[in-house]
Enzyme design. Structure first.
Site, PDB file in Angstrom:
ATOM      1  N   PHE A  24       0.660  -1.252  -0.418  1.00 26.26           N
ATOM      2  CA  PHE A  24       0.056   0.368   0.401  1.00 26.26           C
ATOM      3  C   PHE A  24       0.760   1.612  -0.572  1.00 26.26           C
ATOM      4  O   PHE A  24       1.812   1.677   0.437  1.00 26.26           O
ATOM      5  CB  PHE A  24      -0.649   0.368   1.564  1.00 26.26           C
ATOM      6  CG  PHE A  24      -1.707  -1.203   1.687  1.00 26.26           C
ATOM      7  CD1 PHE A  24      -3.196  -1.384   0.695  1.00 26.26           C
ATOM      8  CD2 PHE A  24      -1.780  -2.248   2.624  1.00 26.26           C
ATOM      9  CE1 PHE A  24      -4.285  -1.922   0.652  1.00 26.26           C
ATOM     10  CE2 PHE A  24      -2.430  -3.110   2.404  1.00 26.26           C
ATOM     11  CZ  PHE A  24      -4.045  -2.749   1.576  1.00 26.26           C
ATOM     12  N   ASP A  25       0.007   2.365  -0.249  1.00 21.82           N
ATOM     13  CA  ASP A  25       0.366   3.883  -0.646  1.00 21.82           C
ATOM     14  C   ASP A  25       0.105   3.938   0.661  1.00 21.82           C
ATOM     15  O   ASP A  25      -1.263   3.710   0.632  1.00 21.82           O
ATOM     16  CB  ASP A  25       0.711   4.668  -1.419  1.00 21.82           C
ATOM     17  CG  ASP A  25       0.559   6.277  -1.554  1.00 21.82           C
ATOM     18  OD1 ASP A  25       1.693   5.968  -0.490  1.00 21.82           O
ATOM     19  OD2 ASP A  25      -0.567   7.252  -0.982  1.00 21.82           O
ATOM     20  N   CYS A  26       0.614   4.604   1.630  1.00 21.86           N
ATOM     21  CA  CYS A  26      -0.843   5.116   2.737  1.00 21.86           C
ATOM     22  C   CYS A  26      -1.165   6.309   2.673  1.00 21.86           C
ATOM     23  O   CYS A  26      -2.046   6.541   3.265  1.00 21.86           O
ATOM     24  CB  CYS A  26       0.826   5.124   3.957  1.00 21.86           C
ATOM     25  SG  CYS A  26       0.352   5.834   5.638  1.00 21.86           S
ATOM     26  N   TYR A  27      -0.190   7.398   2.397  1.00 29.26           N
ATOM     27  CA  TYR A  27      -1.158   8.332   2.426  1.00 29.26           C
ATOM     28  C   TYR A  27      -1.332   9.084   1.489  1.00 29.26           C
ATOM     29  O   TYR A  27      -0.946   9.399  -0.037  1.00 29.26           O
ATOM     30  CB  TYR A  27       0.124   9.406   3.216  1.00 29.26           C
ATOM     31  CG  TYR A  27       0.409   9.640   4.305  1.00 29.26           C
ATOM     32  CD1 TYR A  27      -0.230   9.869   5.394  1.00 29.26           C
ATOM     33  CD2 TYR A  27       1.909   9.021   4.197  1.00 29.26           C
ATOM     34  CE1 TYR A  27       1.079   8.981   6.416  1.00 29.26           C
ATOM     35  CE2 TYR A  27       2.677   8.364   5.510  1.00 29.26           C
ATOM     36  CZ  TYR A  27       1.519   8.496   6.375  1.00 29.26           C
ATOM     37  OH  TYR A  27       2.433   8.055   7.755  1.00 29.26           O
ATOM     38  N   THR A  29      -4.234   6.632   0.221  1.00 26.74           N
ATOM     39  CA  THR A  29      -4.668   5.745   0.079  1.00 26.74           C
ATOM     40  C   THR A  29      -5.218   5.507   1.224  1.00 26.74           C
ATOM     41  O   THR A  29      -6.787   4.774   1.438  1.00 26.74           O
ATOM     42  CB  THR A  29      -3.803   4.263  -0.532  1.00 26.74           C
ATOM     43  OG1 THR A  29      -3.193   4.834  -1.693  1.00 26.74           O
ATOM     44  CG2 THR A  29      -4.629   2.723  -0.861  1.00 26.74           C
TER      45      THR A  29
END
Length: 273
Positions: A24-27, A29
């Site tokens: 995952f991309d965090c920021y 998503t």
């Protein structure tokens, strides 16, 4: 752009559950990145009298951030974010970026940021606020479901200290299996070094090969396009009204498309072979 039914509903059994890890991309998503940015930067625009609608503010941020990430690939993200802030502030005032806004401290080898908007005397409050930004309402419930079937991995343009704060807000009912940051890789996405770093560590730490990884992200520019170029499977989280991460990129070319994380989790549960 709406999600394609062909990519989200009519899935062959096991089409999703054949993967072993979700990266995952965090920021953007998982965390509501755009609201955090807009809330932190809007006062600058209001003060200057310039248009302060959400899209105008976010596009101004994007135009500065991408350039600085390319120029300073090893800079810690809070320092880079401080530089973005002071650059936008100067532009709104029709001034050049202050020469002392960012300088290399020769004696210590560290980056020093100066600004009038500070919490500790070195970094703007805005630059230190990312770790407190909340996740989207559907994020944690979706990750709890997904954690039952996949290794959950973060690959983020962030530093270790900030991601630790974000993890503390989300984890508990589940835990990420691995987190890889720009600080670890020494580069910012979409630079290929970031993805190469994550894939090498997934193989080393978990024995997971590239074809067993599903890149899952909102940002097409930072995540979906680079993963697709490398031949990876991709899932685009096409969050409504998103502005960031879409420049010159086509999310509908992703292998899977979901409007939210919860929609992806539901699809996974229905897709068990």
């Amino acid at each position: 752009m709406t999600a394609s039914p062909a990519n989200t509903v009519h899935l062959q059994p096991g089409a999703l559950t054949k993967y072993k890890a979700l990266v995952f991309d965090c920021y953007g998503t998982l965390v509501d990145w755009e609201t955090g940015l807009y809330t932190g930067l809007k006062p600058l625009f209001d003060k200057s009298g310039k248009p302060s609608d959400r899209r105008a503010v976010l596009e101004a941020f994007l135009s500065v951030e991408a350039d600085l990430q390319a120029r300073y690939p090893t800079m810690l993200y809070p320092d880079l974010l401080a530089k973005v802030y002071t650059t936008i502030e100067a532009r709104l005032q029709n001034k050049e970026t202050p020469p002392d806004a960012l300088r290399d401290d020769i004696s210590t080898g560290t980056t020093v940021v100066s600004s009038a908007h500070t919490s500790s005397g070195t970094t703007p409050v805005f630059a230190q606020s990312v770790g407190s930004w909340p996740s989207f309402p559907d994020t944690v419930p979706a990750l709890i479901t997904l954690s039952k079937r996949f290794k959950l991995v973060i690959l983020s343009n962030i530093d270790r200290a900030t991601i630790a704060k974000t993890r503390a807000l989300m984890e508990g009912p589940f835990a990420f299996d691995a987190v890889y940051t720009a600080e670890d890789a020494g580069a910012y996405k979409p630079a290929p070094e970031m993805l190469a770093y994550a894939l090498a560590h997934l193989k080393e730490e978990f024995g997971i090969e590239q074809e067993e990884v599903l890149m899952t992200a909102q940002s097409v520019f930072h995540d979906i396009a680079p993963a697709k170029a490398r031949g990876m499977a991709t899932a685009w989280i096409n969050r409504a009204d998103a502005v960031t991460g879409l420049k010159d990129a086509k999310g509908d070319e992703a292998m899977f498309i979901f409007p939210t994380m919860s929609a992806m989790a539901e699809a996974v549960e229905k897709n068990v072979s």
